[in-house]
Design an enzyme around this catalytic site. Structure first.
Site, PDB file in Angstrom:
ATOM      1  N   ASN A 174      42.265  28.388  34.926  1.00  0.00           N
ATOM      2  CA  ASN A 174      41.715  28.355  36.284  1.00  0.00           C
ATOM      3  C   ASN A 174      42.089  27.081  37.050  1.00  0.00           C
ATOM      4  O   ASN A 174      42.001  27.039  38.277  1.00  0.00           O
ATOM      5  CB  ASN A 174      40.185  28.534  36.267  1.00  0.00           C
ATOM      6  CG  ASN A 174      39.728  29.936  35.916  1.00  0.00           C
ATOM      7  OD1 ASN A 174      38.675  30.129  35.304  1.00  0.00           O
ATOM      8  ND2 ASN A 174      40.494  30.953  36.287  1.00  0.00           N
ATOM      9  N   ASP A 197      33.305  37.631  35.868  1.00  0.00           N
ATOM     10  CA  ASP A 197      34.441  37.734  36.790  1.00  0.00           C
ATOM     11  C   ASP A 197      34.059  38.485  38.070  1.00  0.00           C
ATOM     12  O   ASP A 197      33.166  39.336  38.041  1.00  0.00           O
ATOM     13  CB  ASP A 197      35.590  38.460  36.063  1.00  0.00           C
ATOM     14  CG  ASP A 197      36.919  38.285  36.777  1.00  0.00           C
ATOM     15  OD1 ASP A 197      37.053  37.323  37.577  1.00  0.00           O
ATOM     16  OD2 ASP A 197      37.825  39.103  36.552  1.00  0.00           O
TER      17      ASP A 197
HETATM   18  C1  IPE Z   1      38.370  34.889  33.531  1.00  0.00           C
HETATM   19  O1  IPE Z   1      38.525  35.309  34.832  1.00  0.00           O
HETATM   20  C2  IPE Z   1      37.790  33.501  33.504  1.00  0.00           C
HETATM   21  C3  IPE Z   1      36.398  33.393  33.945  1.00  0.00           C
HETATM   22  C4  IPE Z   1      35.612  34.384  34.273  1.00  0.00           C
HETATM   23  C5  IPE Z   1      35.887  32.059  33.964  1.00  0.00           C
HETATM   24  P1  IPE Z   1      39.907  35.133  35.614  1.00  0.00           P
HETATM   25  O2  IPE Z   1      39.654  35.642  36.989  1.00  0.00           O
HETATM   26  O3  IPE Z   1      40.406  33.746  35.487  1.00  0.00           O
HETATM   27  O4  IPE Z   1      40.872  36.102  34.802  1.00  0.00           O
HETATM   28  P2  IPE Z   1      42.210  36.850  35.230  1.00  0.00           P
HETATM   29  O5  IPE Z   1      43.069  35.843  35.949  1.00  0.00           O
HETATM   30  O6  IPE Z   1      41.816  37.987  36.108  1.00  0.00           O
HETATM   31  O7  IPE Z   1      42.796  37.327  33.943  1.00  0.00           O
HETATM   32  C1  IPE Z   2      35.190  34.308  38.263  1.00  0.00           C
HETATM   33  O1  IPE Z   2      35.426  34.824  39.516  1.00  0.00           O
HETATM   34  C2  IPE Z   2      34.904  32.821  38.310  1.00  0.00           C
HETATM   35  C3  IPE Z   2      36.013  31.966  37.872  1.00  0.00           C
HETATM   36  C4  IPE Z   2      37.104  32.395  37.322  1.00  0.00           C
HETATM   37  C5  IPE Z   2      35.843  30.525  38.059  1.00  0.00           C
HETATM   38  P1  IPE Z   2      36.865  34.828  40.193  1.00  0.00           P
HETATM   39  O2  IPE Z   2      36.996  33.593  41.034  1.00  0.00           O
HETATM   40  O3  IPE Z   2      37.917  35.022  39.195  1.00  0.00           O
HETATM   41  O4  IPE Z   2      36.751  36.087  41.138  1.00  0.00           O
HETATM   42  P2  IPE Z   2      37.873  37.176  41.415  1.00  0.00           P
HETATM   43  O5  IPE Z   2      38.313  37.712  40.089  1.00  0.00           O
HETATM   44  O6  IPE Z   2      38.979  36.465  42.142  1.00  0.00           O
HETATM   45  O7  IPE Z   2      37.191  38.202  42.242  1.00  0.00           O
HETATM   46 MG    MG Z   3      38.848  36.682  38.413  1.00  0.00          MG
END
Ligand code: IPE
Ligand code: IPE
Ligand code: MG
Length: 238
Positions: free
Chosen positions: A72, A24
């Protein structure tokens, strides 16, 4: 389990056979640098490659990465489109590492929503790597609740009338791997976000504020060092 010199690579012993990563923080990494979020996902794919290589070198036998969740899809279409393009880069990276590290790649999640070309490549990579000895589970369109429902339905389809824990275990997408010993989440959030809810029953957790694109070898070793200091009791007295 650690080399004699400080900061040398740990060696995974029988206590540590599976690490799962919630990768993340790609978006925040990019935003903090004034870059579009997609650059964060590209940088995240590089960190993924580096960490898979490190884990392979230190003898880890099972690794799981959370690349894209079922939730996502709710992001703006432009971001989802960019991520889909980058998922194909993940596949390129993963494919290049197959032979060198003797990897077997397994995709966790329903492949149906992916575009045909991507789906075909996922199947090809699974097939091509099927003899690999080290398991790399890539969670793409993964949600743990739907995985559990899928496992129960698969057991019912086998004719089971009552479902046991073993029925669920053997029908999970992660069936080739033991439960994760350690779950690492980057970027500061302290939650599972629908990741490995069943499998995490007795996993150790490690949270770091480091954003995924900055998560490197040193961070990995720090997490492993911390893991080896934990006392796992599984409800007993240890
Ligand atoms: C979890 O991250 C999913 C992945 C890393 C693929 P998210 O960014 O989707 O999680 P939340 O929304 O902060 O819980
Ligand atoms: C994790 O990074 C990757 C996916 C969930 C696809 P994020 O896109 O969630 O990055 P943040 O949490 O917004 O920084
Ligand atoms: Mg995230």
């Amino acid at each position: 389990m650690f080399g004699k010199k400080k900061n040398t690579a740990p060696i995974c012993d029988e206590r540590l056979s599976h690490i799962a990563f919630i990768m993340d923080g790609n978006g925040r990494w990019a935003t903090s640098k004034g870059l579009p979020r997609s650059s964060g996902h590209a940088a995240g794919a590089k960190a993924f490659k580096n960490i898979v290589e490190c884990c392979s070198r230190i003898g880890l036998r099972h690794m799981t990465v959370y690349a894209f969740s079922t939730e996502n899809w709710s992001r703006p279409k432009e971001e989802v489109d960019r991520i889909m393009k980058l998922l194909s880069d993940y596949l390129d990276e993963a494919e290049r590492m197959l032979d060198k590290y003797d990897l077997r790649i397994v995709f966790l999640g329903d492949k149906a929503p992916f575009e045909r070309g991507l789906r075909k490549r996922m199947l090809e990579i699974e097939e091509k790597s099927s003899k690999g000895k080290k398991i790399l589970n890539i969670a793409m369109n993964y949600g743990s609740k739907s995985e559990i429902v899928h496992a129960v339905n698969s057991a019912l389809a086998e004719g089971k009338k009552t479902i046991t824990e073993e029925d669920i275990d053997k029908n999970l997408y992660t069936k080739l791997s033991p439960p994760p010993d350690l779950i690492i989440r980057s970027a500061g959030e302290m939650r599972l976000s629908n990741f490995l809810l069943w499998q995490a029953a007795y996993s150790e957790f490690y949270f770091t504020d480091t954003l995924w694109p900055d998560f490197d070898e040193k961070e990995l070793y720090k997490a492993i060092e911390c893991f080896y200091k934990r006392k796992r009791r599984y409800g007993g007295l240890g």
